[in-house]
Structures are given as C-alpha cells and as structure tokens.
Scaffold this motif. Structure first.
Motif, PDB file in Angstrom:
ATOM      1  N   GLY A 112      -2.786  -6.034  -3.699  1.00  0.00           N
ATOM      2  CA  GLY A 112      -2.903  -4.577  -3.680  1.00  0.00           C
ATOM      3  C   GLY A 112      -1.688  -3.967  -3.004  1.00  0.00           C
ATOM      4  N   HIS A 113      -1.330  -2.767  -3.415  1.00  0.00           N
ATOM      5  CA  HIS A 113      -0.174  -2.064  -2.843  1.00  0.00           C
ATOM      6  C   HIS A 113      -0.540  -0.593  -2.715  1.00  0.00           C
ATOM      7  CE1 HIS A 113       3.553   0.403  -3.640  1.00  0.00           C
ATOM      8  NE2 HIS A 113       4.003  -0.354  -2.647  1.00  0.00           N
ATOM      9  N   ILE A 114      -0.147   0.013  -1.591  1.00  0.00           N
ATOM     10  CA  ILE A 114      -0.410   1.448  -1.450  1.00  0.00           C
ATOM     11  C   ILE A 114       0.720   2.211  -2.117  1.00  0.00           C
ATOM     12  CG2 ILE A 114      -0.949   3.332   0.137  1.00  0.00           C
ATOM     13  CD1 ILE A 114      -1.449   1.218   2.315  1.00  0.00           C
ATOM     14  N   TYR A 115       0.430   2.844  -3.241  1.00  0.00           N
ATOM     15  CA  TYR A 115       1.412   3.726  -3.869  1.00  0.00           C
ATOM     16  C   TYR A 115       1.352   5.042  -3.117  1.00  0.00           C
ATOM     17  CZ  TYR A 115       1.915   0.343  -7.588  1.00  0.00           C
ATOM     18  OH  TYR A 115       2.177  -0.808  -8.296  1.00  0.00           O
ATOM     19  N   LEU A 127       7.111  -9.118  -0.238  1.00  0.00           N
ATOM     20  CA  LEU A 127       6.011  -8.152  -0.331  1.00  0.00           C
ATOM     21  C   LEU A 127       6.468  -6.852   0.318  1.00  0.00           C
ATOM     22  CD1 LEU A 127       2.887 -10.236   0.835  1.00  0.00           C
ATOM     23  CD2 LEU A 127       3.547  -9.698  -1.521  1.00  0.00           C
ATOM     24  N   ASP A 128       5.869  -5.736  -0.088  1.00  0.00           N
ATOM     25  CA  ASP A 128       6.085  -4.474   0.621  1.00  0.00           C
ATOM     26  C   ASP A 128       5.266  -4.511   1.910  1.00  0.00           C
ATOM     27  OD1 ASP A 128       7.747  -3.532  -1.328  1.00  0.00           O
ATOM     28  OD2 ASP A 128       6.588  -1.730  -1.778  1.00  0.00           O
ATOM     29  N   SER A 129       5.556  -3.573   2.802  1.00  0.00           N
ATOM     30  CA  SER A 129       4.922  -3.596   4.118  1.00  0.00           C
ATOM     31  C   SER A 129       3.553  -2.911   4.149  1.00  0.00           C
ATOM     32  CB  SER A 129       5.866  -2.937   5.127  1.00  0.00           C
ATOM     33  OG  SER A 129       6.405  -1.745   4.594  1.00  0.00           O
ATOM     34  N   HIS A 130       3.010  -2.606   2.959  1.00  0.00           N
ATOM     35  CA  HIS A 130       1.679  -1.971   2.887  1.00  0.00           C
ATOM     36  C   HIS A 130       0.925  -2.571   1.722  1.00  0.00           C
ATOM     37  CE1 HIS A 130       5.115   0.583   1.609  1.00  0.00           C
ATOM     38  NE2 HIS A 130       4.612   0.232   0.438  1.00  0.00           N
ATOM     39  N   CYS A 131       0.631  -3.863   1.846  1.00  0.00           N
ATOM     40  CA  CYS A 131      -0.009  -4.614   0.769  1.00  0.00           C
ATOM     41  C   CYS A 131      -1.263  -5.292   1.287  1.00  0.00           C
ATOM     42  CB  CYS A 131       0.935  -5.705   0.253  1.00  0.00           C
ATOM     43  SG  CYS A 131       2.287  -5.066  -0.735  1.00  0.00           S
TER      44      CYS A 131
HETATM   45 MN    MN Z   1       5.777   0.224  -1.432  1.00  0.00          MN
END
Ligand code: MN
Ligand code: UD2
Length: 493
Positions: free
Chosen positions: A370-373, A237-241
């Motif tokens: 969810g992911h912060i683009y 996962l990305d670190s802002h999910c």
């Molecule tokens: Mn990302």
C-alpha cells in the motif's frame, strides 16, 4: 378474491424463506459473520491443507521439487497471519478510520499532504486485509531466495507514516530475507526525524539511518542508500507504505529466476483522508505514458493476459517508487542518472534502461504494497526545479490528432489533396488536422478527401489520392484499440 389472497400468502412465504436462507441478507449471514469474527472456521483447502477464510493455517509441509529441479516452499508466516487476523481497533484490517470533522482540518494535511492526525491514531503494527488473488495463497517460491536491503528515502516524512512503513516491512517479511532496512534522510528539518528517530531505531537492529549533507531530491537520496546497501537485492519503497502479507518472496523469486529482472509489487491505495487500504482502480494494469510523459496505467493487452491473472506480467514502465532489483544489475545499468533533480522522470530512465539492456520488468500480482497517494505535494522544491519535465520527444513524425487532451501540442496538418503534410500547433478545430484511421491501413484526411503517402528516400510525407494498393500509403498501426478508433471515426463524421 381467493386467488389474490393465495398469491399474497405465497409471496409472504417466499419473503420469509429468503430472509432466513439467502446467503447475504438472511439470518444465516448474521450467524456466519459472528462465527467468522469470533472463531474462523477451519476448512480443507486445495491439496488437503487446512484453511481459514481461504488462507492456509499451516505451511505445506515440505519443499517441492519442480520440473526445473528447483526446490520451492510455502513462505507464508501463518503465525503472523493469525496474529494480524485477531487484531481489532481503528484502521485495523486496513479499514477506513472513522473521520470526524475535526480530523479533516487543513492543518492535518499541511505537512505531509495526507491526514497525519489519522495516521497518528492508527497502530504502527496495524493489520491490512489480504486482498491478494486467491491463487496467491497457494503459491510456492524458491526455497533459497536472495536477501534484500530495503531502501527508504524520506524528506520530512511524518513520524507515524514512516515508522508504519518500517514496521510493516519487518512484520510481514521473512527475517532471513531482510539484510537490512536503510532509511535515507534527504536533509529533513523536522525535529522528530533527528535524535528521536535514532533512539527509536536502536531497538530495531536491522535498521540503519543515513543522511544526505544537503537536499538532494529523491533520486540521489535513493542512490546514497543503494551505494551503502549490502543485500543481494535492493528493494526501494516510499516512506509512507504498508507491505501486505507475503509481499517479498514473490518479488525475490523472479529475480532468482532471472537476475536481470526489475520487479514491482501491485501498488495499493492507502486513502490520504481515512487510511482505508484498497486496490487502485482496475487493480492490475500495465505502466505506460502519454505524449506529455505523464505516467498512465493501461489495461493489460489481450496477447498478454494469462489464464491465471495472479501470474507476473511485463510492464513497459514502472510507477517509480516501489521495486526490487538485483543490486549488481542495478549498478550494471548505471543506477540512476545523478543529474535528475528532486522528483520525477527517474522511473522512465530505469525502465527504458532495463528493457534496452536485455532485462525485463514485471509487475507481480501476488506481491502487494500500500502507498499513501498524497492530496498535494507538501515539500518545497529548491530553486523552483521543474518536476518531471525531464524528457521531450525531438521526433515528431507521429499522428497527433487534435483531441481535447493534446490541444496545445503539434498536430499533423494538411491543406489540400496534394500538399505536404506539415506539423502545426494543434488547434482542436478538426478541419485540416482531422485524420481517420482506415481499415485498409491508410490515414485518411476527410477535408481533402485524400490519404497520407510517403516518400522514404526524400523523407517526406504528403497527401495523395487514396489507393489501398500503393504500399507507401500503408501504415503500420501497432496495438490499436479498435473500439476507440471506431468510436472516434464515427464521431468525427
Ligand atoms: Mn510517495
Ligand atoms: C511517485 C513515486 C515515487 C517517485 C516519484 C517520482 C510511487 C508509489 N511513488 O511519486 O517513488 O518515483 O513518483 O517519479 O511509485 N523524497 C526525498 N526527497 C525529496 C522528495 C521526496 O527523499 O526531495 C522521498 C519521499 O519522502 C518519498 C519518495 O522520495 O519517500 C518519493 O516521493 P513522493 O512520495 O513525494 O513521490 P510520489 O509518491 O508522489
């Protein structure tokens, strides 16, 4: 006169009735909203299972044995779902945070590329709306699923966005399926990511922190986490999910079904200004890329659209950051190429490998994260390493029409009705570079009134008088969009 009055009366009567009874404007709607807000109504759902707003309130009792002999069960955590549904406050239920002008200052975005002031004011345990396809609420998954290590690489991530990622995973995953959460710090220099992070994580025994010894970029950082992982599956996962309800079992179930699977959740959008949580435009789409190797989302082709759009579908390439894979299969694939720097391109590498090595890659509509683009990339790229220009195509025998998107690239070019077809910088002026796809499967060059012909033994393509009966003028167009082609042909007349 009387007729007019009567009409007026009739109209007023209708208006009153509408106000009272129409579902979305009438008084009933006020009543309904209030009732649902305070005490959601329990109704009977499919299979006689009680539901609140379409969500089961207790598990379907026993695991069921499918035709394949596999035992499946309902993995929803109804207690957690109820707890989440009862939460209210800023950003709860995935709602946008009410932004003021002071929240919008540049400073709020500088460090992360998203509004950290807003993030800091939303609970680390905030609830998100269950925006899954309704069918997902009834689905059963293998009673025995492999467990997973969750690997989260981070470089100078915001405190609240990083912790919310971890909390959402722990809050919305069955504990027995989480072997560990591995946070891999890619040489961050922010104070909050050092001692404070370690102190904080003491209370979450499943969380481990690893650190790179120099800035490695996200690819080698992920690899460090993967090498240390113990779970049967690894999930990146990305670190802002933010993980959504029951996101994990649908992923693990597909890997249990076929260990050579890479599976991706639907990636939802967490707004970088107000943190509202919603689907990407068009929601479920396949991953693809254009000639510049830019990742693109394209509609699911009709051959693949299933009756039930909540079912997994195959995707040529993944978005990159969010996926689960059998740990051993990941290493059998060779992991990632360790020469990939900082950011980008790794999603193509892993996607091509999985398809070329007899695996499959799927997007799973019932799993949502969810992911912060970001608004912009906030971090430094050491030594100006170029991002994502990792691949180039050496083979250029493609038909590249000089449309506005490709004006700087090479295009097929022909100067006369019997000249060879050459490649020339796209000039975007149509003329010699204008081609039309014809229904008889030939490629027509209006300016010379001729078609592309080929001599496979001499590996040559040249112009010739159009003749649909000549096999060397027949080209195979795979998966073309007829509407777009027809529009193009019409416009280029
Ligand atoms: Mn990302
Ligand atoms: C997308 C992917 C991302 C990755 C990237 C490159 C999604 C949602 N995101 O861009 O996962 O595949 O494309 O192809 O699919 N990081 C480091 N070290 C660095 C830079 C980044 O550890 O030097 C971390 C970062 O904290 C984050 C992850 O790597 O957790 C991805 O980076 P990003 O969020 O900047 O990438 P993104 O979402 O723009």
């Amino acid at each position: 006169m009387r007729r007019k009055e009567k009409r007026l009366l009739q109209f007023a009567g209708l208006l009153i009735a509408a106000l009272l009874f129409l579902p979305n404007v009438g008084l009933w709607s006020l009543y309904r909203d209030r009732v649902f807000e305070n005490s959601p109504e329990i109704v009977e759902g499919p299979g006689g299972i009680p539901q609140i707003q379409g969500v089961n309130v207790r598990p379907q009792k026993d695991a069921q044995v499918g035709r394949d002999g596999m035992r499946r069960k309902d993995w929803h955590d109804y207690e957690a779902i109820r707890r989440d549904a009862a939460r209210s406050g800023n950003g709860e239920q995935g709602k946008p945070f009410p932004l003021t002008d002071t929240d919008r200052v540049d400073q709020a975005y500088r460090e992360n590329g998203f509004n950290i002031y807003v993030s800091d004011r939303i609970s680390l345990n905030r609830s998100v709306a269950d925006i899954r396809h309704p069918n997902c609420k009834q689905k059963l998954y293998g009673e025995k699923l492999p467990n997973t290590s969750i690997i989260i690489p981070f470089h100078n991530e915001g405190w609240s966005s990083l912790l919310r990622t971890v909390h959402s995973v722990l809050n919305r995953s069955p504990p027995e399926l989480i072997a560990e959460v591995i946070l891999v710090d890619d040489f961050s220099d922010k104070e909050h990511l050092k001692g404070s992070l370690e102190e904080y994580m003491v209370r979450l025994p499943k969380v481990r922190i690893l650190r790179t010894k120099k800035r490695e970029g996200l690819i080698r950082t992920r690899l460090l986490g993967a090498a240390a992982a113990n779970g049967e599956v690894i999930t990146f996962l990305d670190s802002h999910c933010e993980a959504n309800i029951n996101w994990l079992p649908p992923l693990l179930d597909r890997i249990a079904d076929n260990r050579k699977s890479i599976v991706c959740p639907m990636i939802d959008v967490i707004d970088h200004d107000n943190f509202g949580y919603e689907t990407q435009a068009g929601d479920a789409m396949r991953g693809a890329f254009d000639w510049e190797m830019y990742y693109k989302r394209i509609p699911i082709p009709s051959e693949l659209t299933k009756d039930d759009s909540s079912e997994p579908f195959e995707s040529p390439v993944m978005a990159g950051g969010l996926f689960a894979v059998d740990r051993k299969w990941f290493w059998e694939l060779g992991g990632y190429d360790t020469g990939l720097e900082i950011w980008g391109g790794e999603q193509y590498e892993i996607s091509f490998k999985v398809w070329m090595c007899g695996g499959r890659m799927e997007d799973i509509p019932c799993s949502r994260v969810g992911h912060i683009y970001r608004k912009y990339v906030p971090y430094k790229v050491p030594g100006g390493v170029s991002l994502a220009r990792v691949f180039t195509f050496g083979w250029r025998e493609d038909i590249r029409v000089g449309g506005p998107m490709h004006t700087k690239k090479v295009c097929f070019d022909a100067i006369s009705h019997n000249s060879p077809v050459t490649l020339y910088d796209c000039h975007g002026l149509k003329g010699n570079q204008l081609w039309r796809y014809r229904k008889d499967k030939s490629l027509y060059h209006p300016i010379s009134n001729s078609c592309i012909d080929s001599n496979p033994t001499e590996r040559k393509v040249f112009m010739n008088t159009c003749d649909p009966s000549v096999p060397s003028q027949q080209w195979l167009f795979e998966k073309t969009n007829t509407t777009i082609l027809e529009t193009f042909n019409r416009n280029s007349n």
